[in-house]
Design an enzyme around this catalytic site. Structure first.
Site, mmCIF file in Angstrom:
data_model
loop_
_atom_site.group_PDB
_atom_site.id
_atom_site.type_symbol
_atom_site.label_atom_id
_atom_site.label_comp_id
_atom_site.label_asym_id
_atom_site.label_seq_id
_atom_site.Cartn_x
_atom_site.Cartn_y
_atom_site.Cartn_z
ATOM 1 N N ARG A 172 37.902 73.130 65.988
ATOM 2 C CA ARG A 172 38.709 73.169 67.217
ATOM 3 C C ARG A 172 39.578 74.401 67.251
ATOM 4 O O ARG A 172 40.000 74.895 66.216
ATOM 5 C CB ARG A 172 39.711 72.014 67.198
ATOM 6 C CG ARG A 172 39.185 70.753 67.638
ATOM 7 C CD ARG A 172 40.225 69.658 67.582
ATOM 8 N NE ARG A 172 39.545 68.494 68.078
ATOM 9 C CZ ARG A 172 39.605 68.078 69.344
ATOM 10 N NH1 ARG A 172 40.412 68.648 70.193
ATOM 11 N NH2 ARG A 172 38.894 67.065 69.741
ATOM 12 N N LYS B 134 45.023 65.851 74.675
ATOM 13 C CA LYS B 134 45.186 65.415 76.060
ATOM 14 C C LYS B 134 46.262 64.353 76.163
ATOM 15 O O LYS B 134 46.966 64.278 77.161
ATOM 16 C CB LYS B 134 43.864 64.849 76.574
ATOM 17 C CG LYS B 134 42.900 65.909 77.034
ATOM 18 C CD LYS B 134 41.770 65.251 77.814
ATOM 19 C CE LYS B 134 40.456 65.555 77.145
ATOM 20 N NZ LYS B 134 39.318 64.848 77.702
ATOM 21 N N GLU C 70 35.299 64.412 78.832
ATOM 22 C CA GLU C 70 35.609 63.080 79.326
ATOM 23 C C GLU C 70 36.640 63.274 80.437
ATOM 24 O O GLU C 70 37.667 63.929 80.224
ATOM 25 C CB GLU C 70 36.197 62.215 78.203
ATOM 26 C CG GLU C 70 36.417 60.802 78.686
ATOM 27 C CD GLU C 70 37.063 59.887 77.653
ATOM 28 O OE1 GLU C 70 37.202 60.282 76.482
ATOM 29 O OE2 GLU C 70 37.438 58.775 78.063
#
Ligand code: ATP
Ligand code: MG
Length: 572
Positions: free
Chosen positions: A273, A283, A47
């Protein structure tokens, strides 16, 4: 997130065993069964709401790596469905980062926003089938109606709206007739499902916001769960690899595709992850570090971002190597930063030219060396690489050595310079300390040596041995440079721990950047270009900064120090 360290990860050696990757087993099985016409097609779907970090690098290496290994394809696709947080700056940075990491999507660069029209048509298909409806409740009411893990949800009054009315309202939502939040489009699935994601999830919301690519064309935007599977389907992806938090969303991913006619249905696979010690990875937190100016930007060399690592001088091959070694697992874990550093050293050790730079200089006078004499002494560029050749180093009566390499009185194991002891100056001569000068504060201002002319090159014919070897720089030839040393950005091993209520900013390491402005480098570094990497003998690996750069006067970032605690740990 578990705080347990991934000590099972393979060592830094070249002979490291192949880490396990359960995703390959799944792909092998699918290929054996002739699924997807034996194609393998993956995608990396960022994204564009921030810069990529080392966690993304794991996903990039995995997706592009699988495509390479199976002779398949991997797309780069921007999942740009949230106009509020997304920007072109991030799109461009992400493209640069993936390229720099060494991966190629050929002509397959895609944007979810290019599919908005198709997604809209698919939504109409679901409405026509009675499988989606326009909801009048607001967000808070929807939450209340949804129930809890122990309590089933209840149907909203909008749930039985007829198809014609749903079609009309949805079209008017698109046209922008309603204000933000007034309505949403929901899938009609099961308000009592044990999986909360299946309790009539929202597919579209109204948002009068300008999108970085579609401008003001749309007043409604698709939600992630609705959009993502369609993006994969439209691109004929075979294996849609994502992180573990989407495991509970898989039934929804499948439901959407199962309920549309004649669409390709990729297989979603979740993996753990990457988390790394002494840093944060979300982020949102990285954005805060930038916005509050705790770092100089997304590309601050202390950041775990790809841009930061590039500026610091970490080679892309070291990042790829690291990502391959940590393996792909189903359980979250924390990888030791020391393991990453070990991969970086291994890569640089093979390639980086050796040079001599004194970081904290003290002047030395070689009292028996002629005052006007200058010699050029040969110095090998890289003992690990026989093709690296050698260079000439000027040597003269006055040189600089590292302040910490001299002690007036020293413990037994201190093999560097103490009065009366002989040591080697790398590539030059054996020298012996005869005297030193202090100022009124007691600081050493000058050291006196005598050299042995018979030991040119740093070797003695009479078999005399010395224990210590020091790096040095000729004073009159020295290039003054600034060198920046970096330490962990956070002093706590896991500043990202969700159980910890302290603001993670509190754990910033105040000593994460130390700028040394008075370093003395061998003169050849005057020719150095932006982004060039070196080993400064005995001091670590360094890279000239890309931004703070003046020709003839580079500024250096320390990539990593020399001592390898990770390797030592593994060899015990
Ligand atoms: P956010 O933090 O904003 O939720 P994100 O980190 O998930 O976002 P995306 O842009 O959605 O960022 O990520 C792109 C891809 O990278 C996704 O497939 C995501 O699963 C993967 N990814 C993100 N963080 C990690 C990580 N730490 N380790 C491995 N893969 C990751
Ligand atoms: Mg995400």
């Amino acid at each position: 997130m578990s705080a347990g360290k991934n000590t099972a990860a393979p060592t830094g050696g070249n002979d490291s065993h192949k880490p396990s990757n359960f995703i390959k087993n799944i792909i092998d099985e699918d290929l054996k069964n002739g699924k997807n016409d034996s194609r393998v097609h993956t995608r990396f779907p960022p994204e564009p709401n921030g810069y990529l970090h080392i966690g993304h690098a794991k996903s990039i290496c995995l997706n592009f790596g699988l495509a390479q290994e199976y002779n398949g394809l991997c797309n780069l696709r921007f999942d740009d469905t949230n106009p509020v947080k997304e920007e072109d700056e991030y799109v461009n940075a992400i493209i640069e980062d993936v390229k720099w990491l060494g991966f190629d999507w050929q002509e397959r660069l895609y944007f979810a926003s290019d599919y908005f029209e198709k997604m809209y048509e698919f939504a109409i298909e679901l409405i026509k089938k009675g499988k989606a409806y326009v909801e009048d409740l607001n967000a808070e009411e929807i939450r209340q109606y949804r129930g809890t893990l122990t309590k089933p949800g209840k149907a909203s009054p909008s749930r039985n709206r007829n198809i014609a009315e749903n079609l009309d309202l949805f079209e008017r939502m698109r046209k922008g007739e309603f204000p933000d939040g007034a309505k949403v489009l929901r899938a009609k699935i099961d308000m009592s499902s044990g999986n909360m994601n299946m309790r009539d999830p929202v597919m579209y919301r109204i948002l009068h916001a300008s999108h970085h690519r579609t401008g003001d064309k749309w007043a409604i935007y698709p939600m992630y769960d609705w959009a993502h599977g369609l993006e994969d389907s439209i691109e004929s992806i075979t294996h849609s690899i994502c992180t573990l938090e989407f495991e509970d969303h898989r039934p929804l991913y499948d439901w959407f595709l199962d309920n549309l006619e004649d669409v390709h249905h990729p297989r979603q696979i979740e993996f753990a992850r990457l988390n790394l010690t002494y840093t944060v990875m979300s982020k949102r937190k990285l954005l805060r570090l930038v916005a509050e100016k705790h770092v100089s930007g997304w590309d601050d060399p202390r950041m775990p971002t790809i841009a930061g690592m590039r500026r610091r001088g970490i080679p892309p091959a070291a990042i790829r190597d690291f990502c391959n070694r940590i393996g792909v697992a189903k359980a979250d874990s924390m990888v030791d930063r020391a393991m990453f550093d070990s991969c970086i050293r291994e890569e640089l050790n093979k390639k980086a030219q050796r040079v001599m730079v004194v970081l904290d200089p003290v002047k030395v006078v070689i009292t028996n060396y002629p005052e006007d004499k200058v010699e050029d002494l040969p110095a090998e560029n890289n003992p690990e690489d026989e093709n690296a050749g050698s260079r000439m180093l000027p040597f003269s009566r006055e040189i600089y050595i590292e302040r910490e390499d001299f002690r007036e009185e020293a413990p037994k194991k201190f093999f560097r310079m103490v009065p009366g002891r002989e040591v080697r100056l790398k590539h030059a001569y054996y020298v012996k300390c005869t005297d030193f000068v202090k100022d009124e504060t007691g600081e050493i201002t000058e050291i006196h040596y005598e050299y042995d002319p018979a030991t040119r090159g740093g070797w003695s014919d009479d078999g005399r041995k010395v224990k210590g070897t020091l790096h040095w720089v000729s004073a009159m030839h020295a290039l003054d440079i600034e060198v920046r040393l970096y330490d962990h950005l956070f002093s706590k091993e896991n500043p990202d721990d969700s159980r910890d209520e302290t603001d993670f900013i509190e754990y910033l390491n105040p000593k994460s950047l130390v700028a040394l402005k008075n370093c003395k480098a061998e003169p050849g570094l005057r020719e150095c270009k932006q982004g060039e990497r070196f080993q400064f003998l005995r001091k670590g690996y360094f890279c000239s900064d890309n931004l703070d750069f003046t020709a003839g006067k580079p500024v250096f970032n320390r990539i990593v120090a020399l001592r390898d605690t990770w390797k030592k740990m593994q060899q015990k």
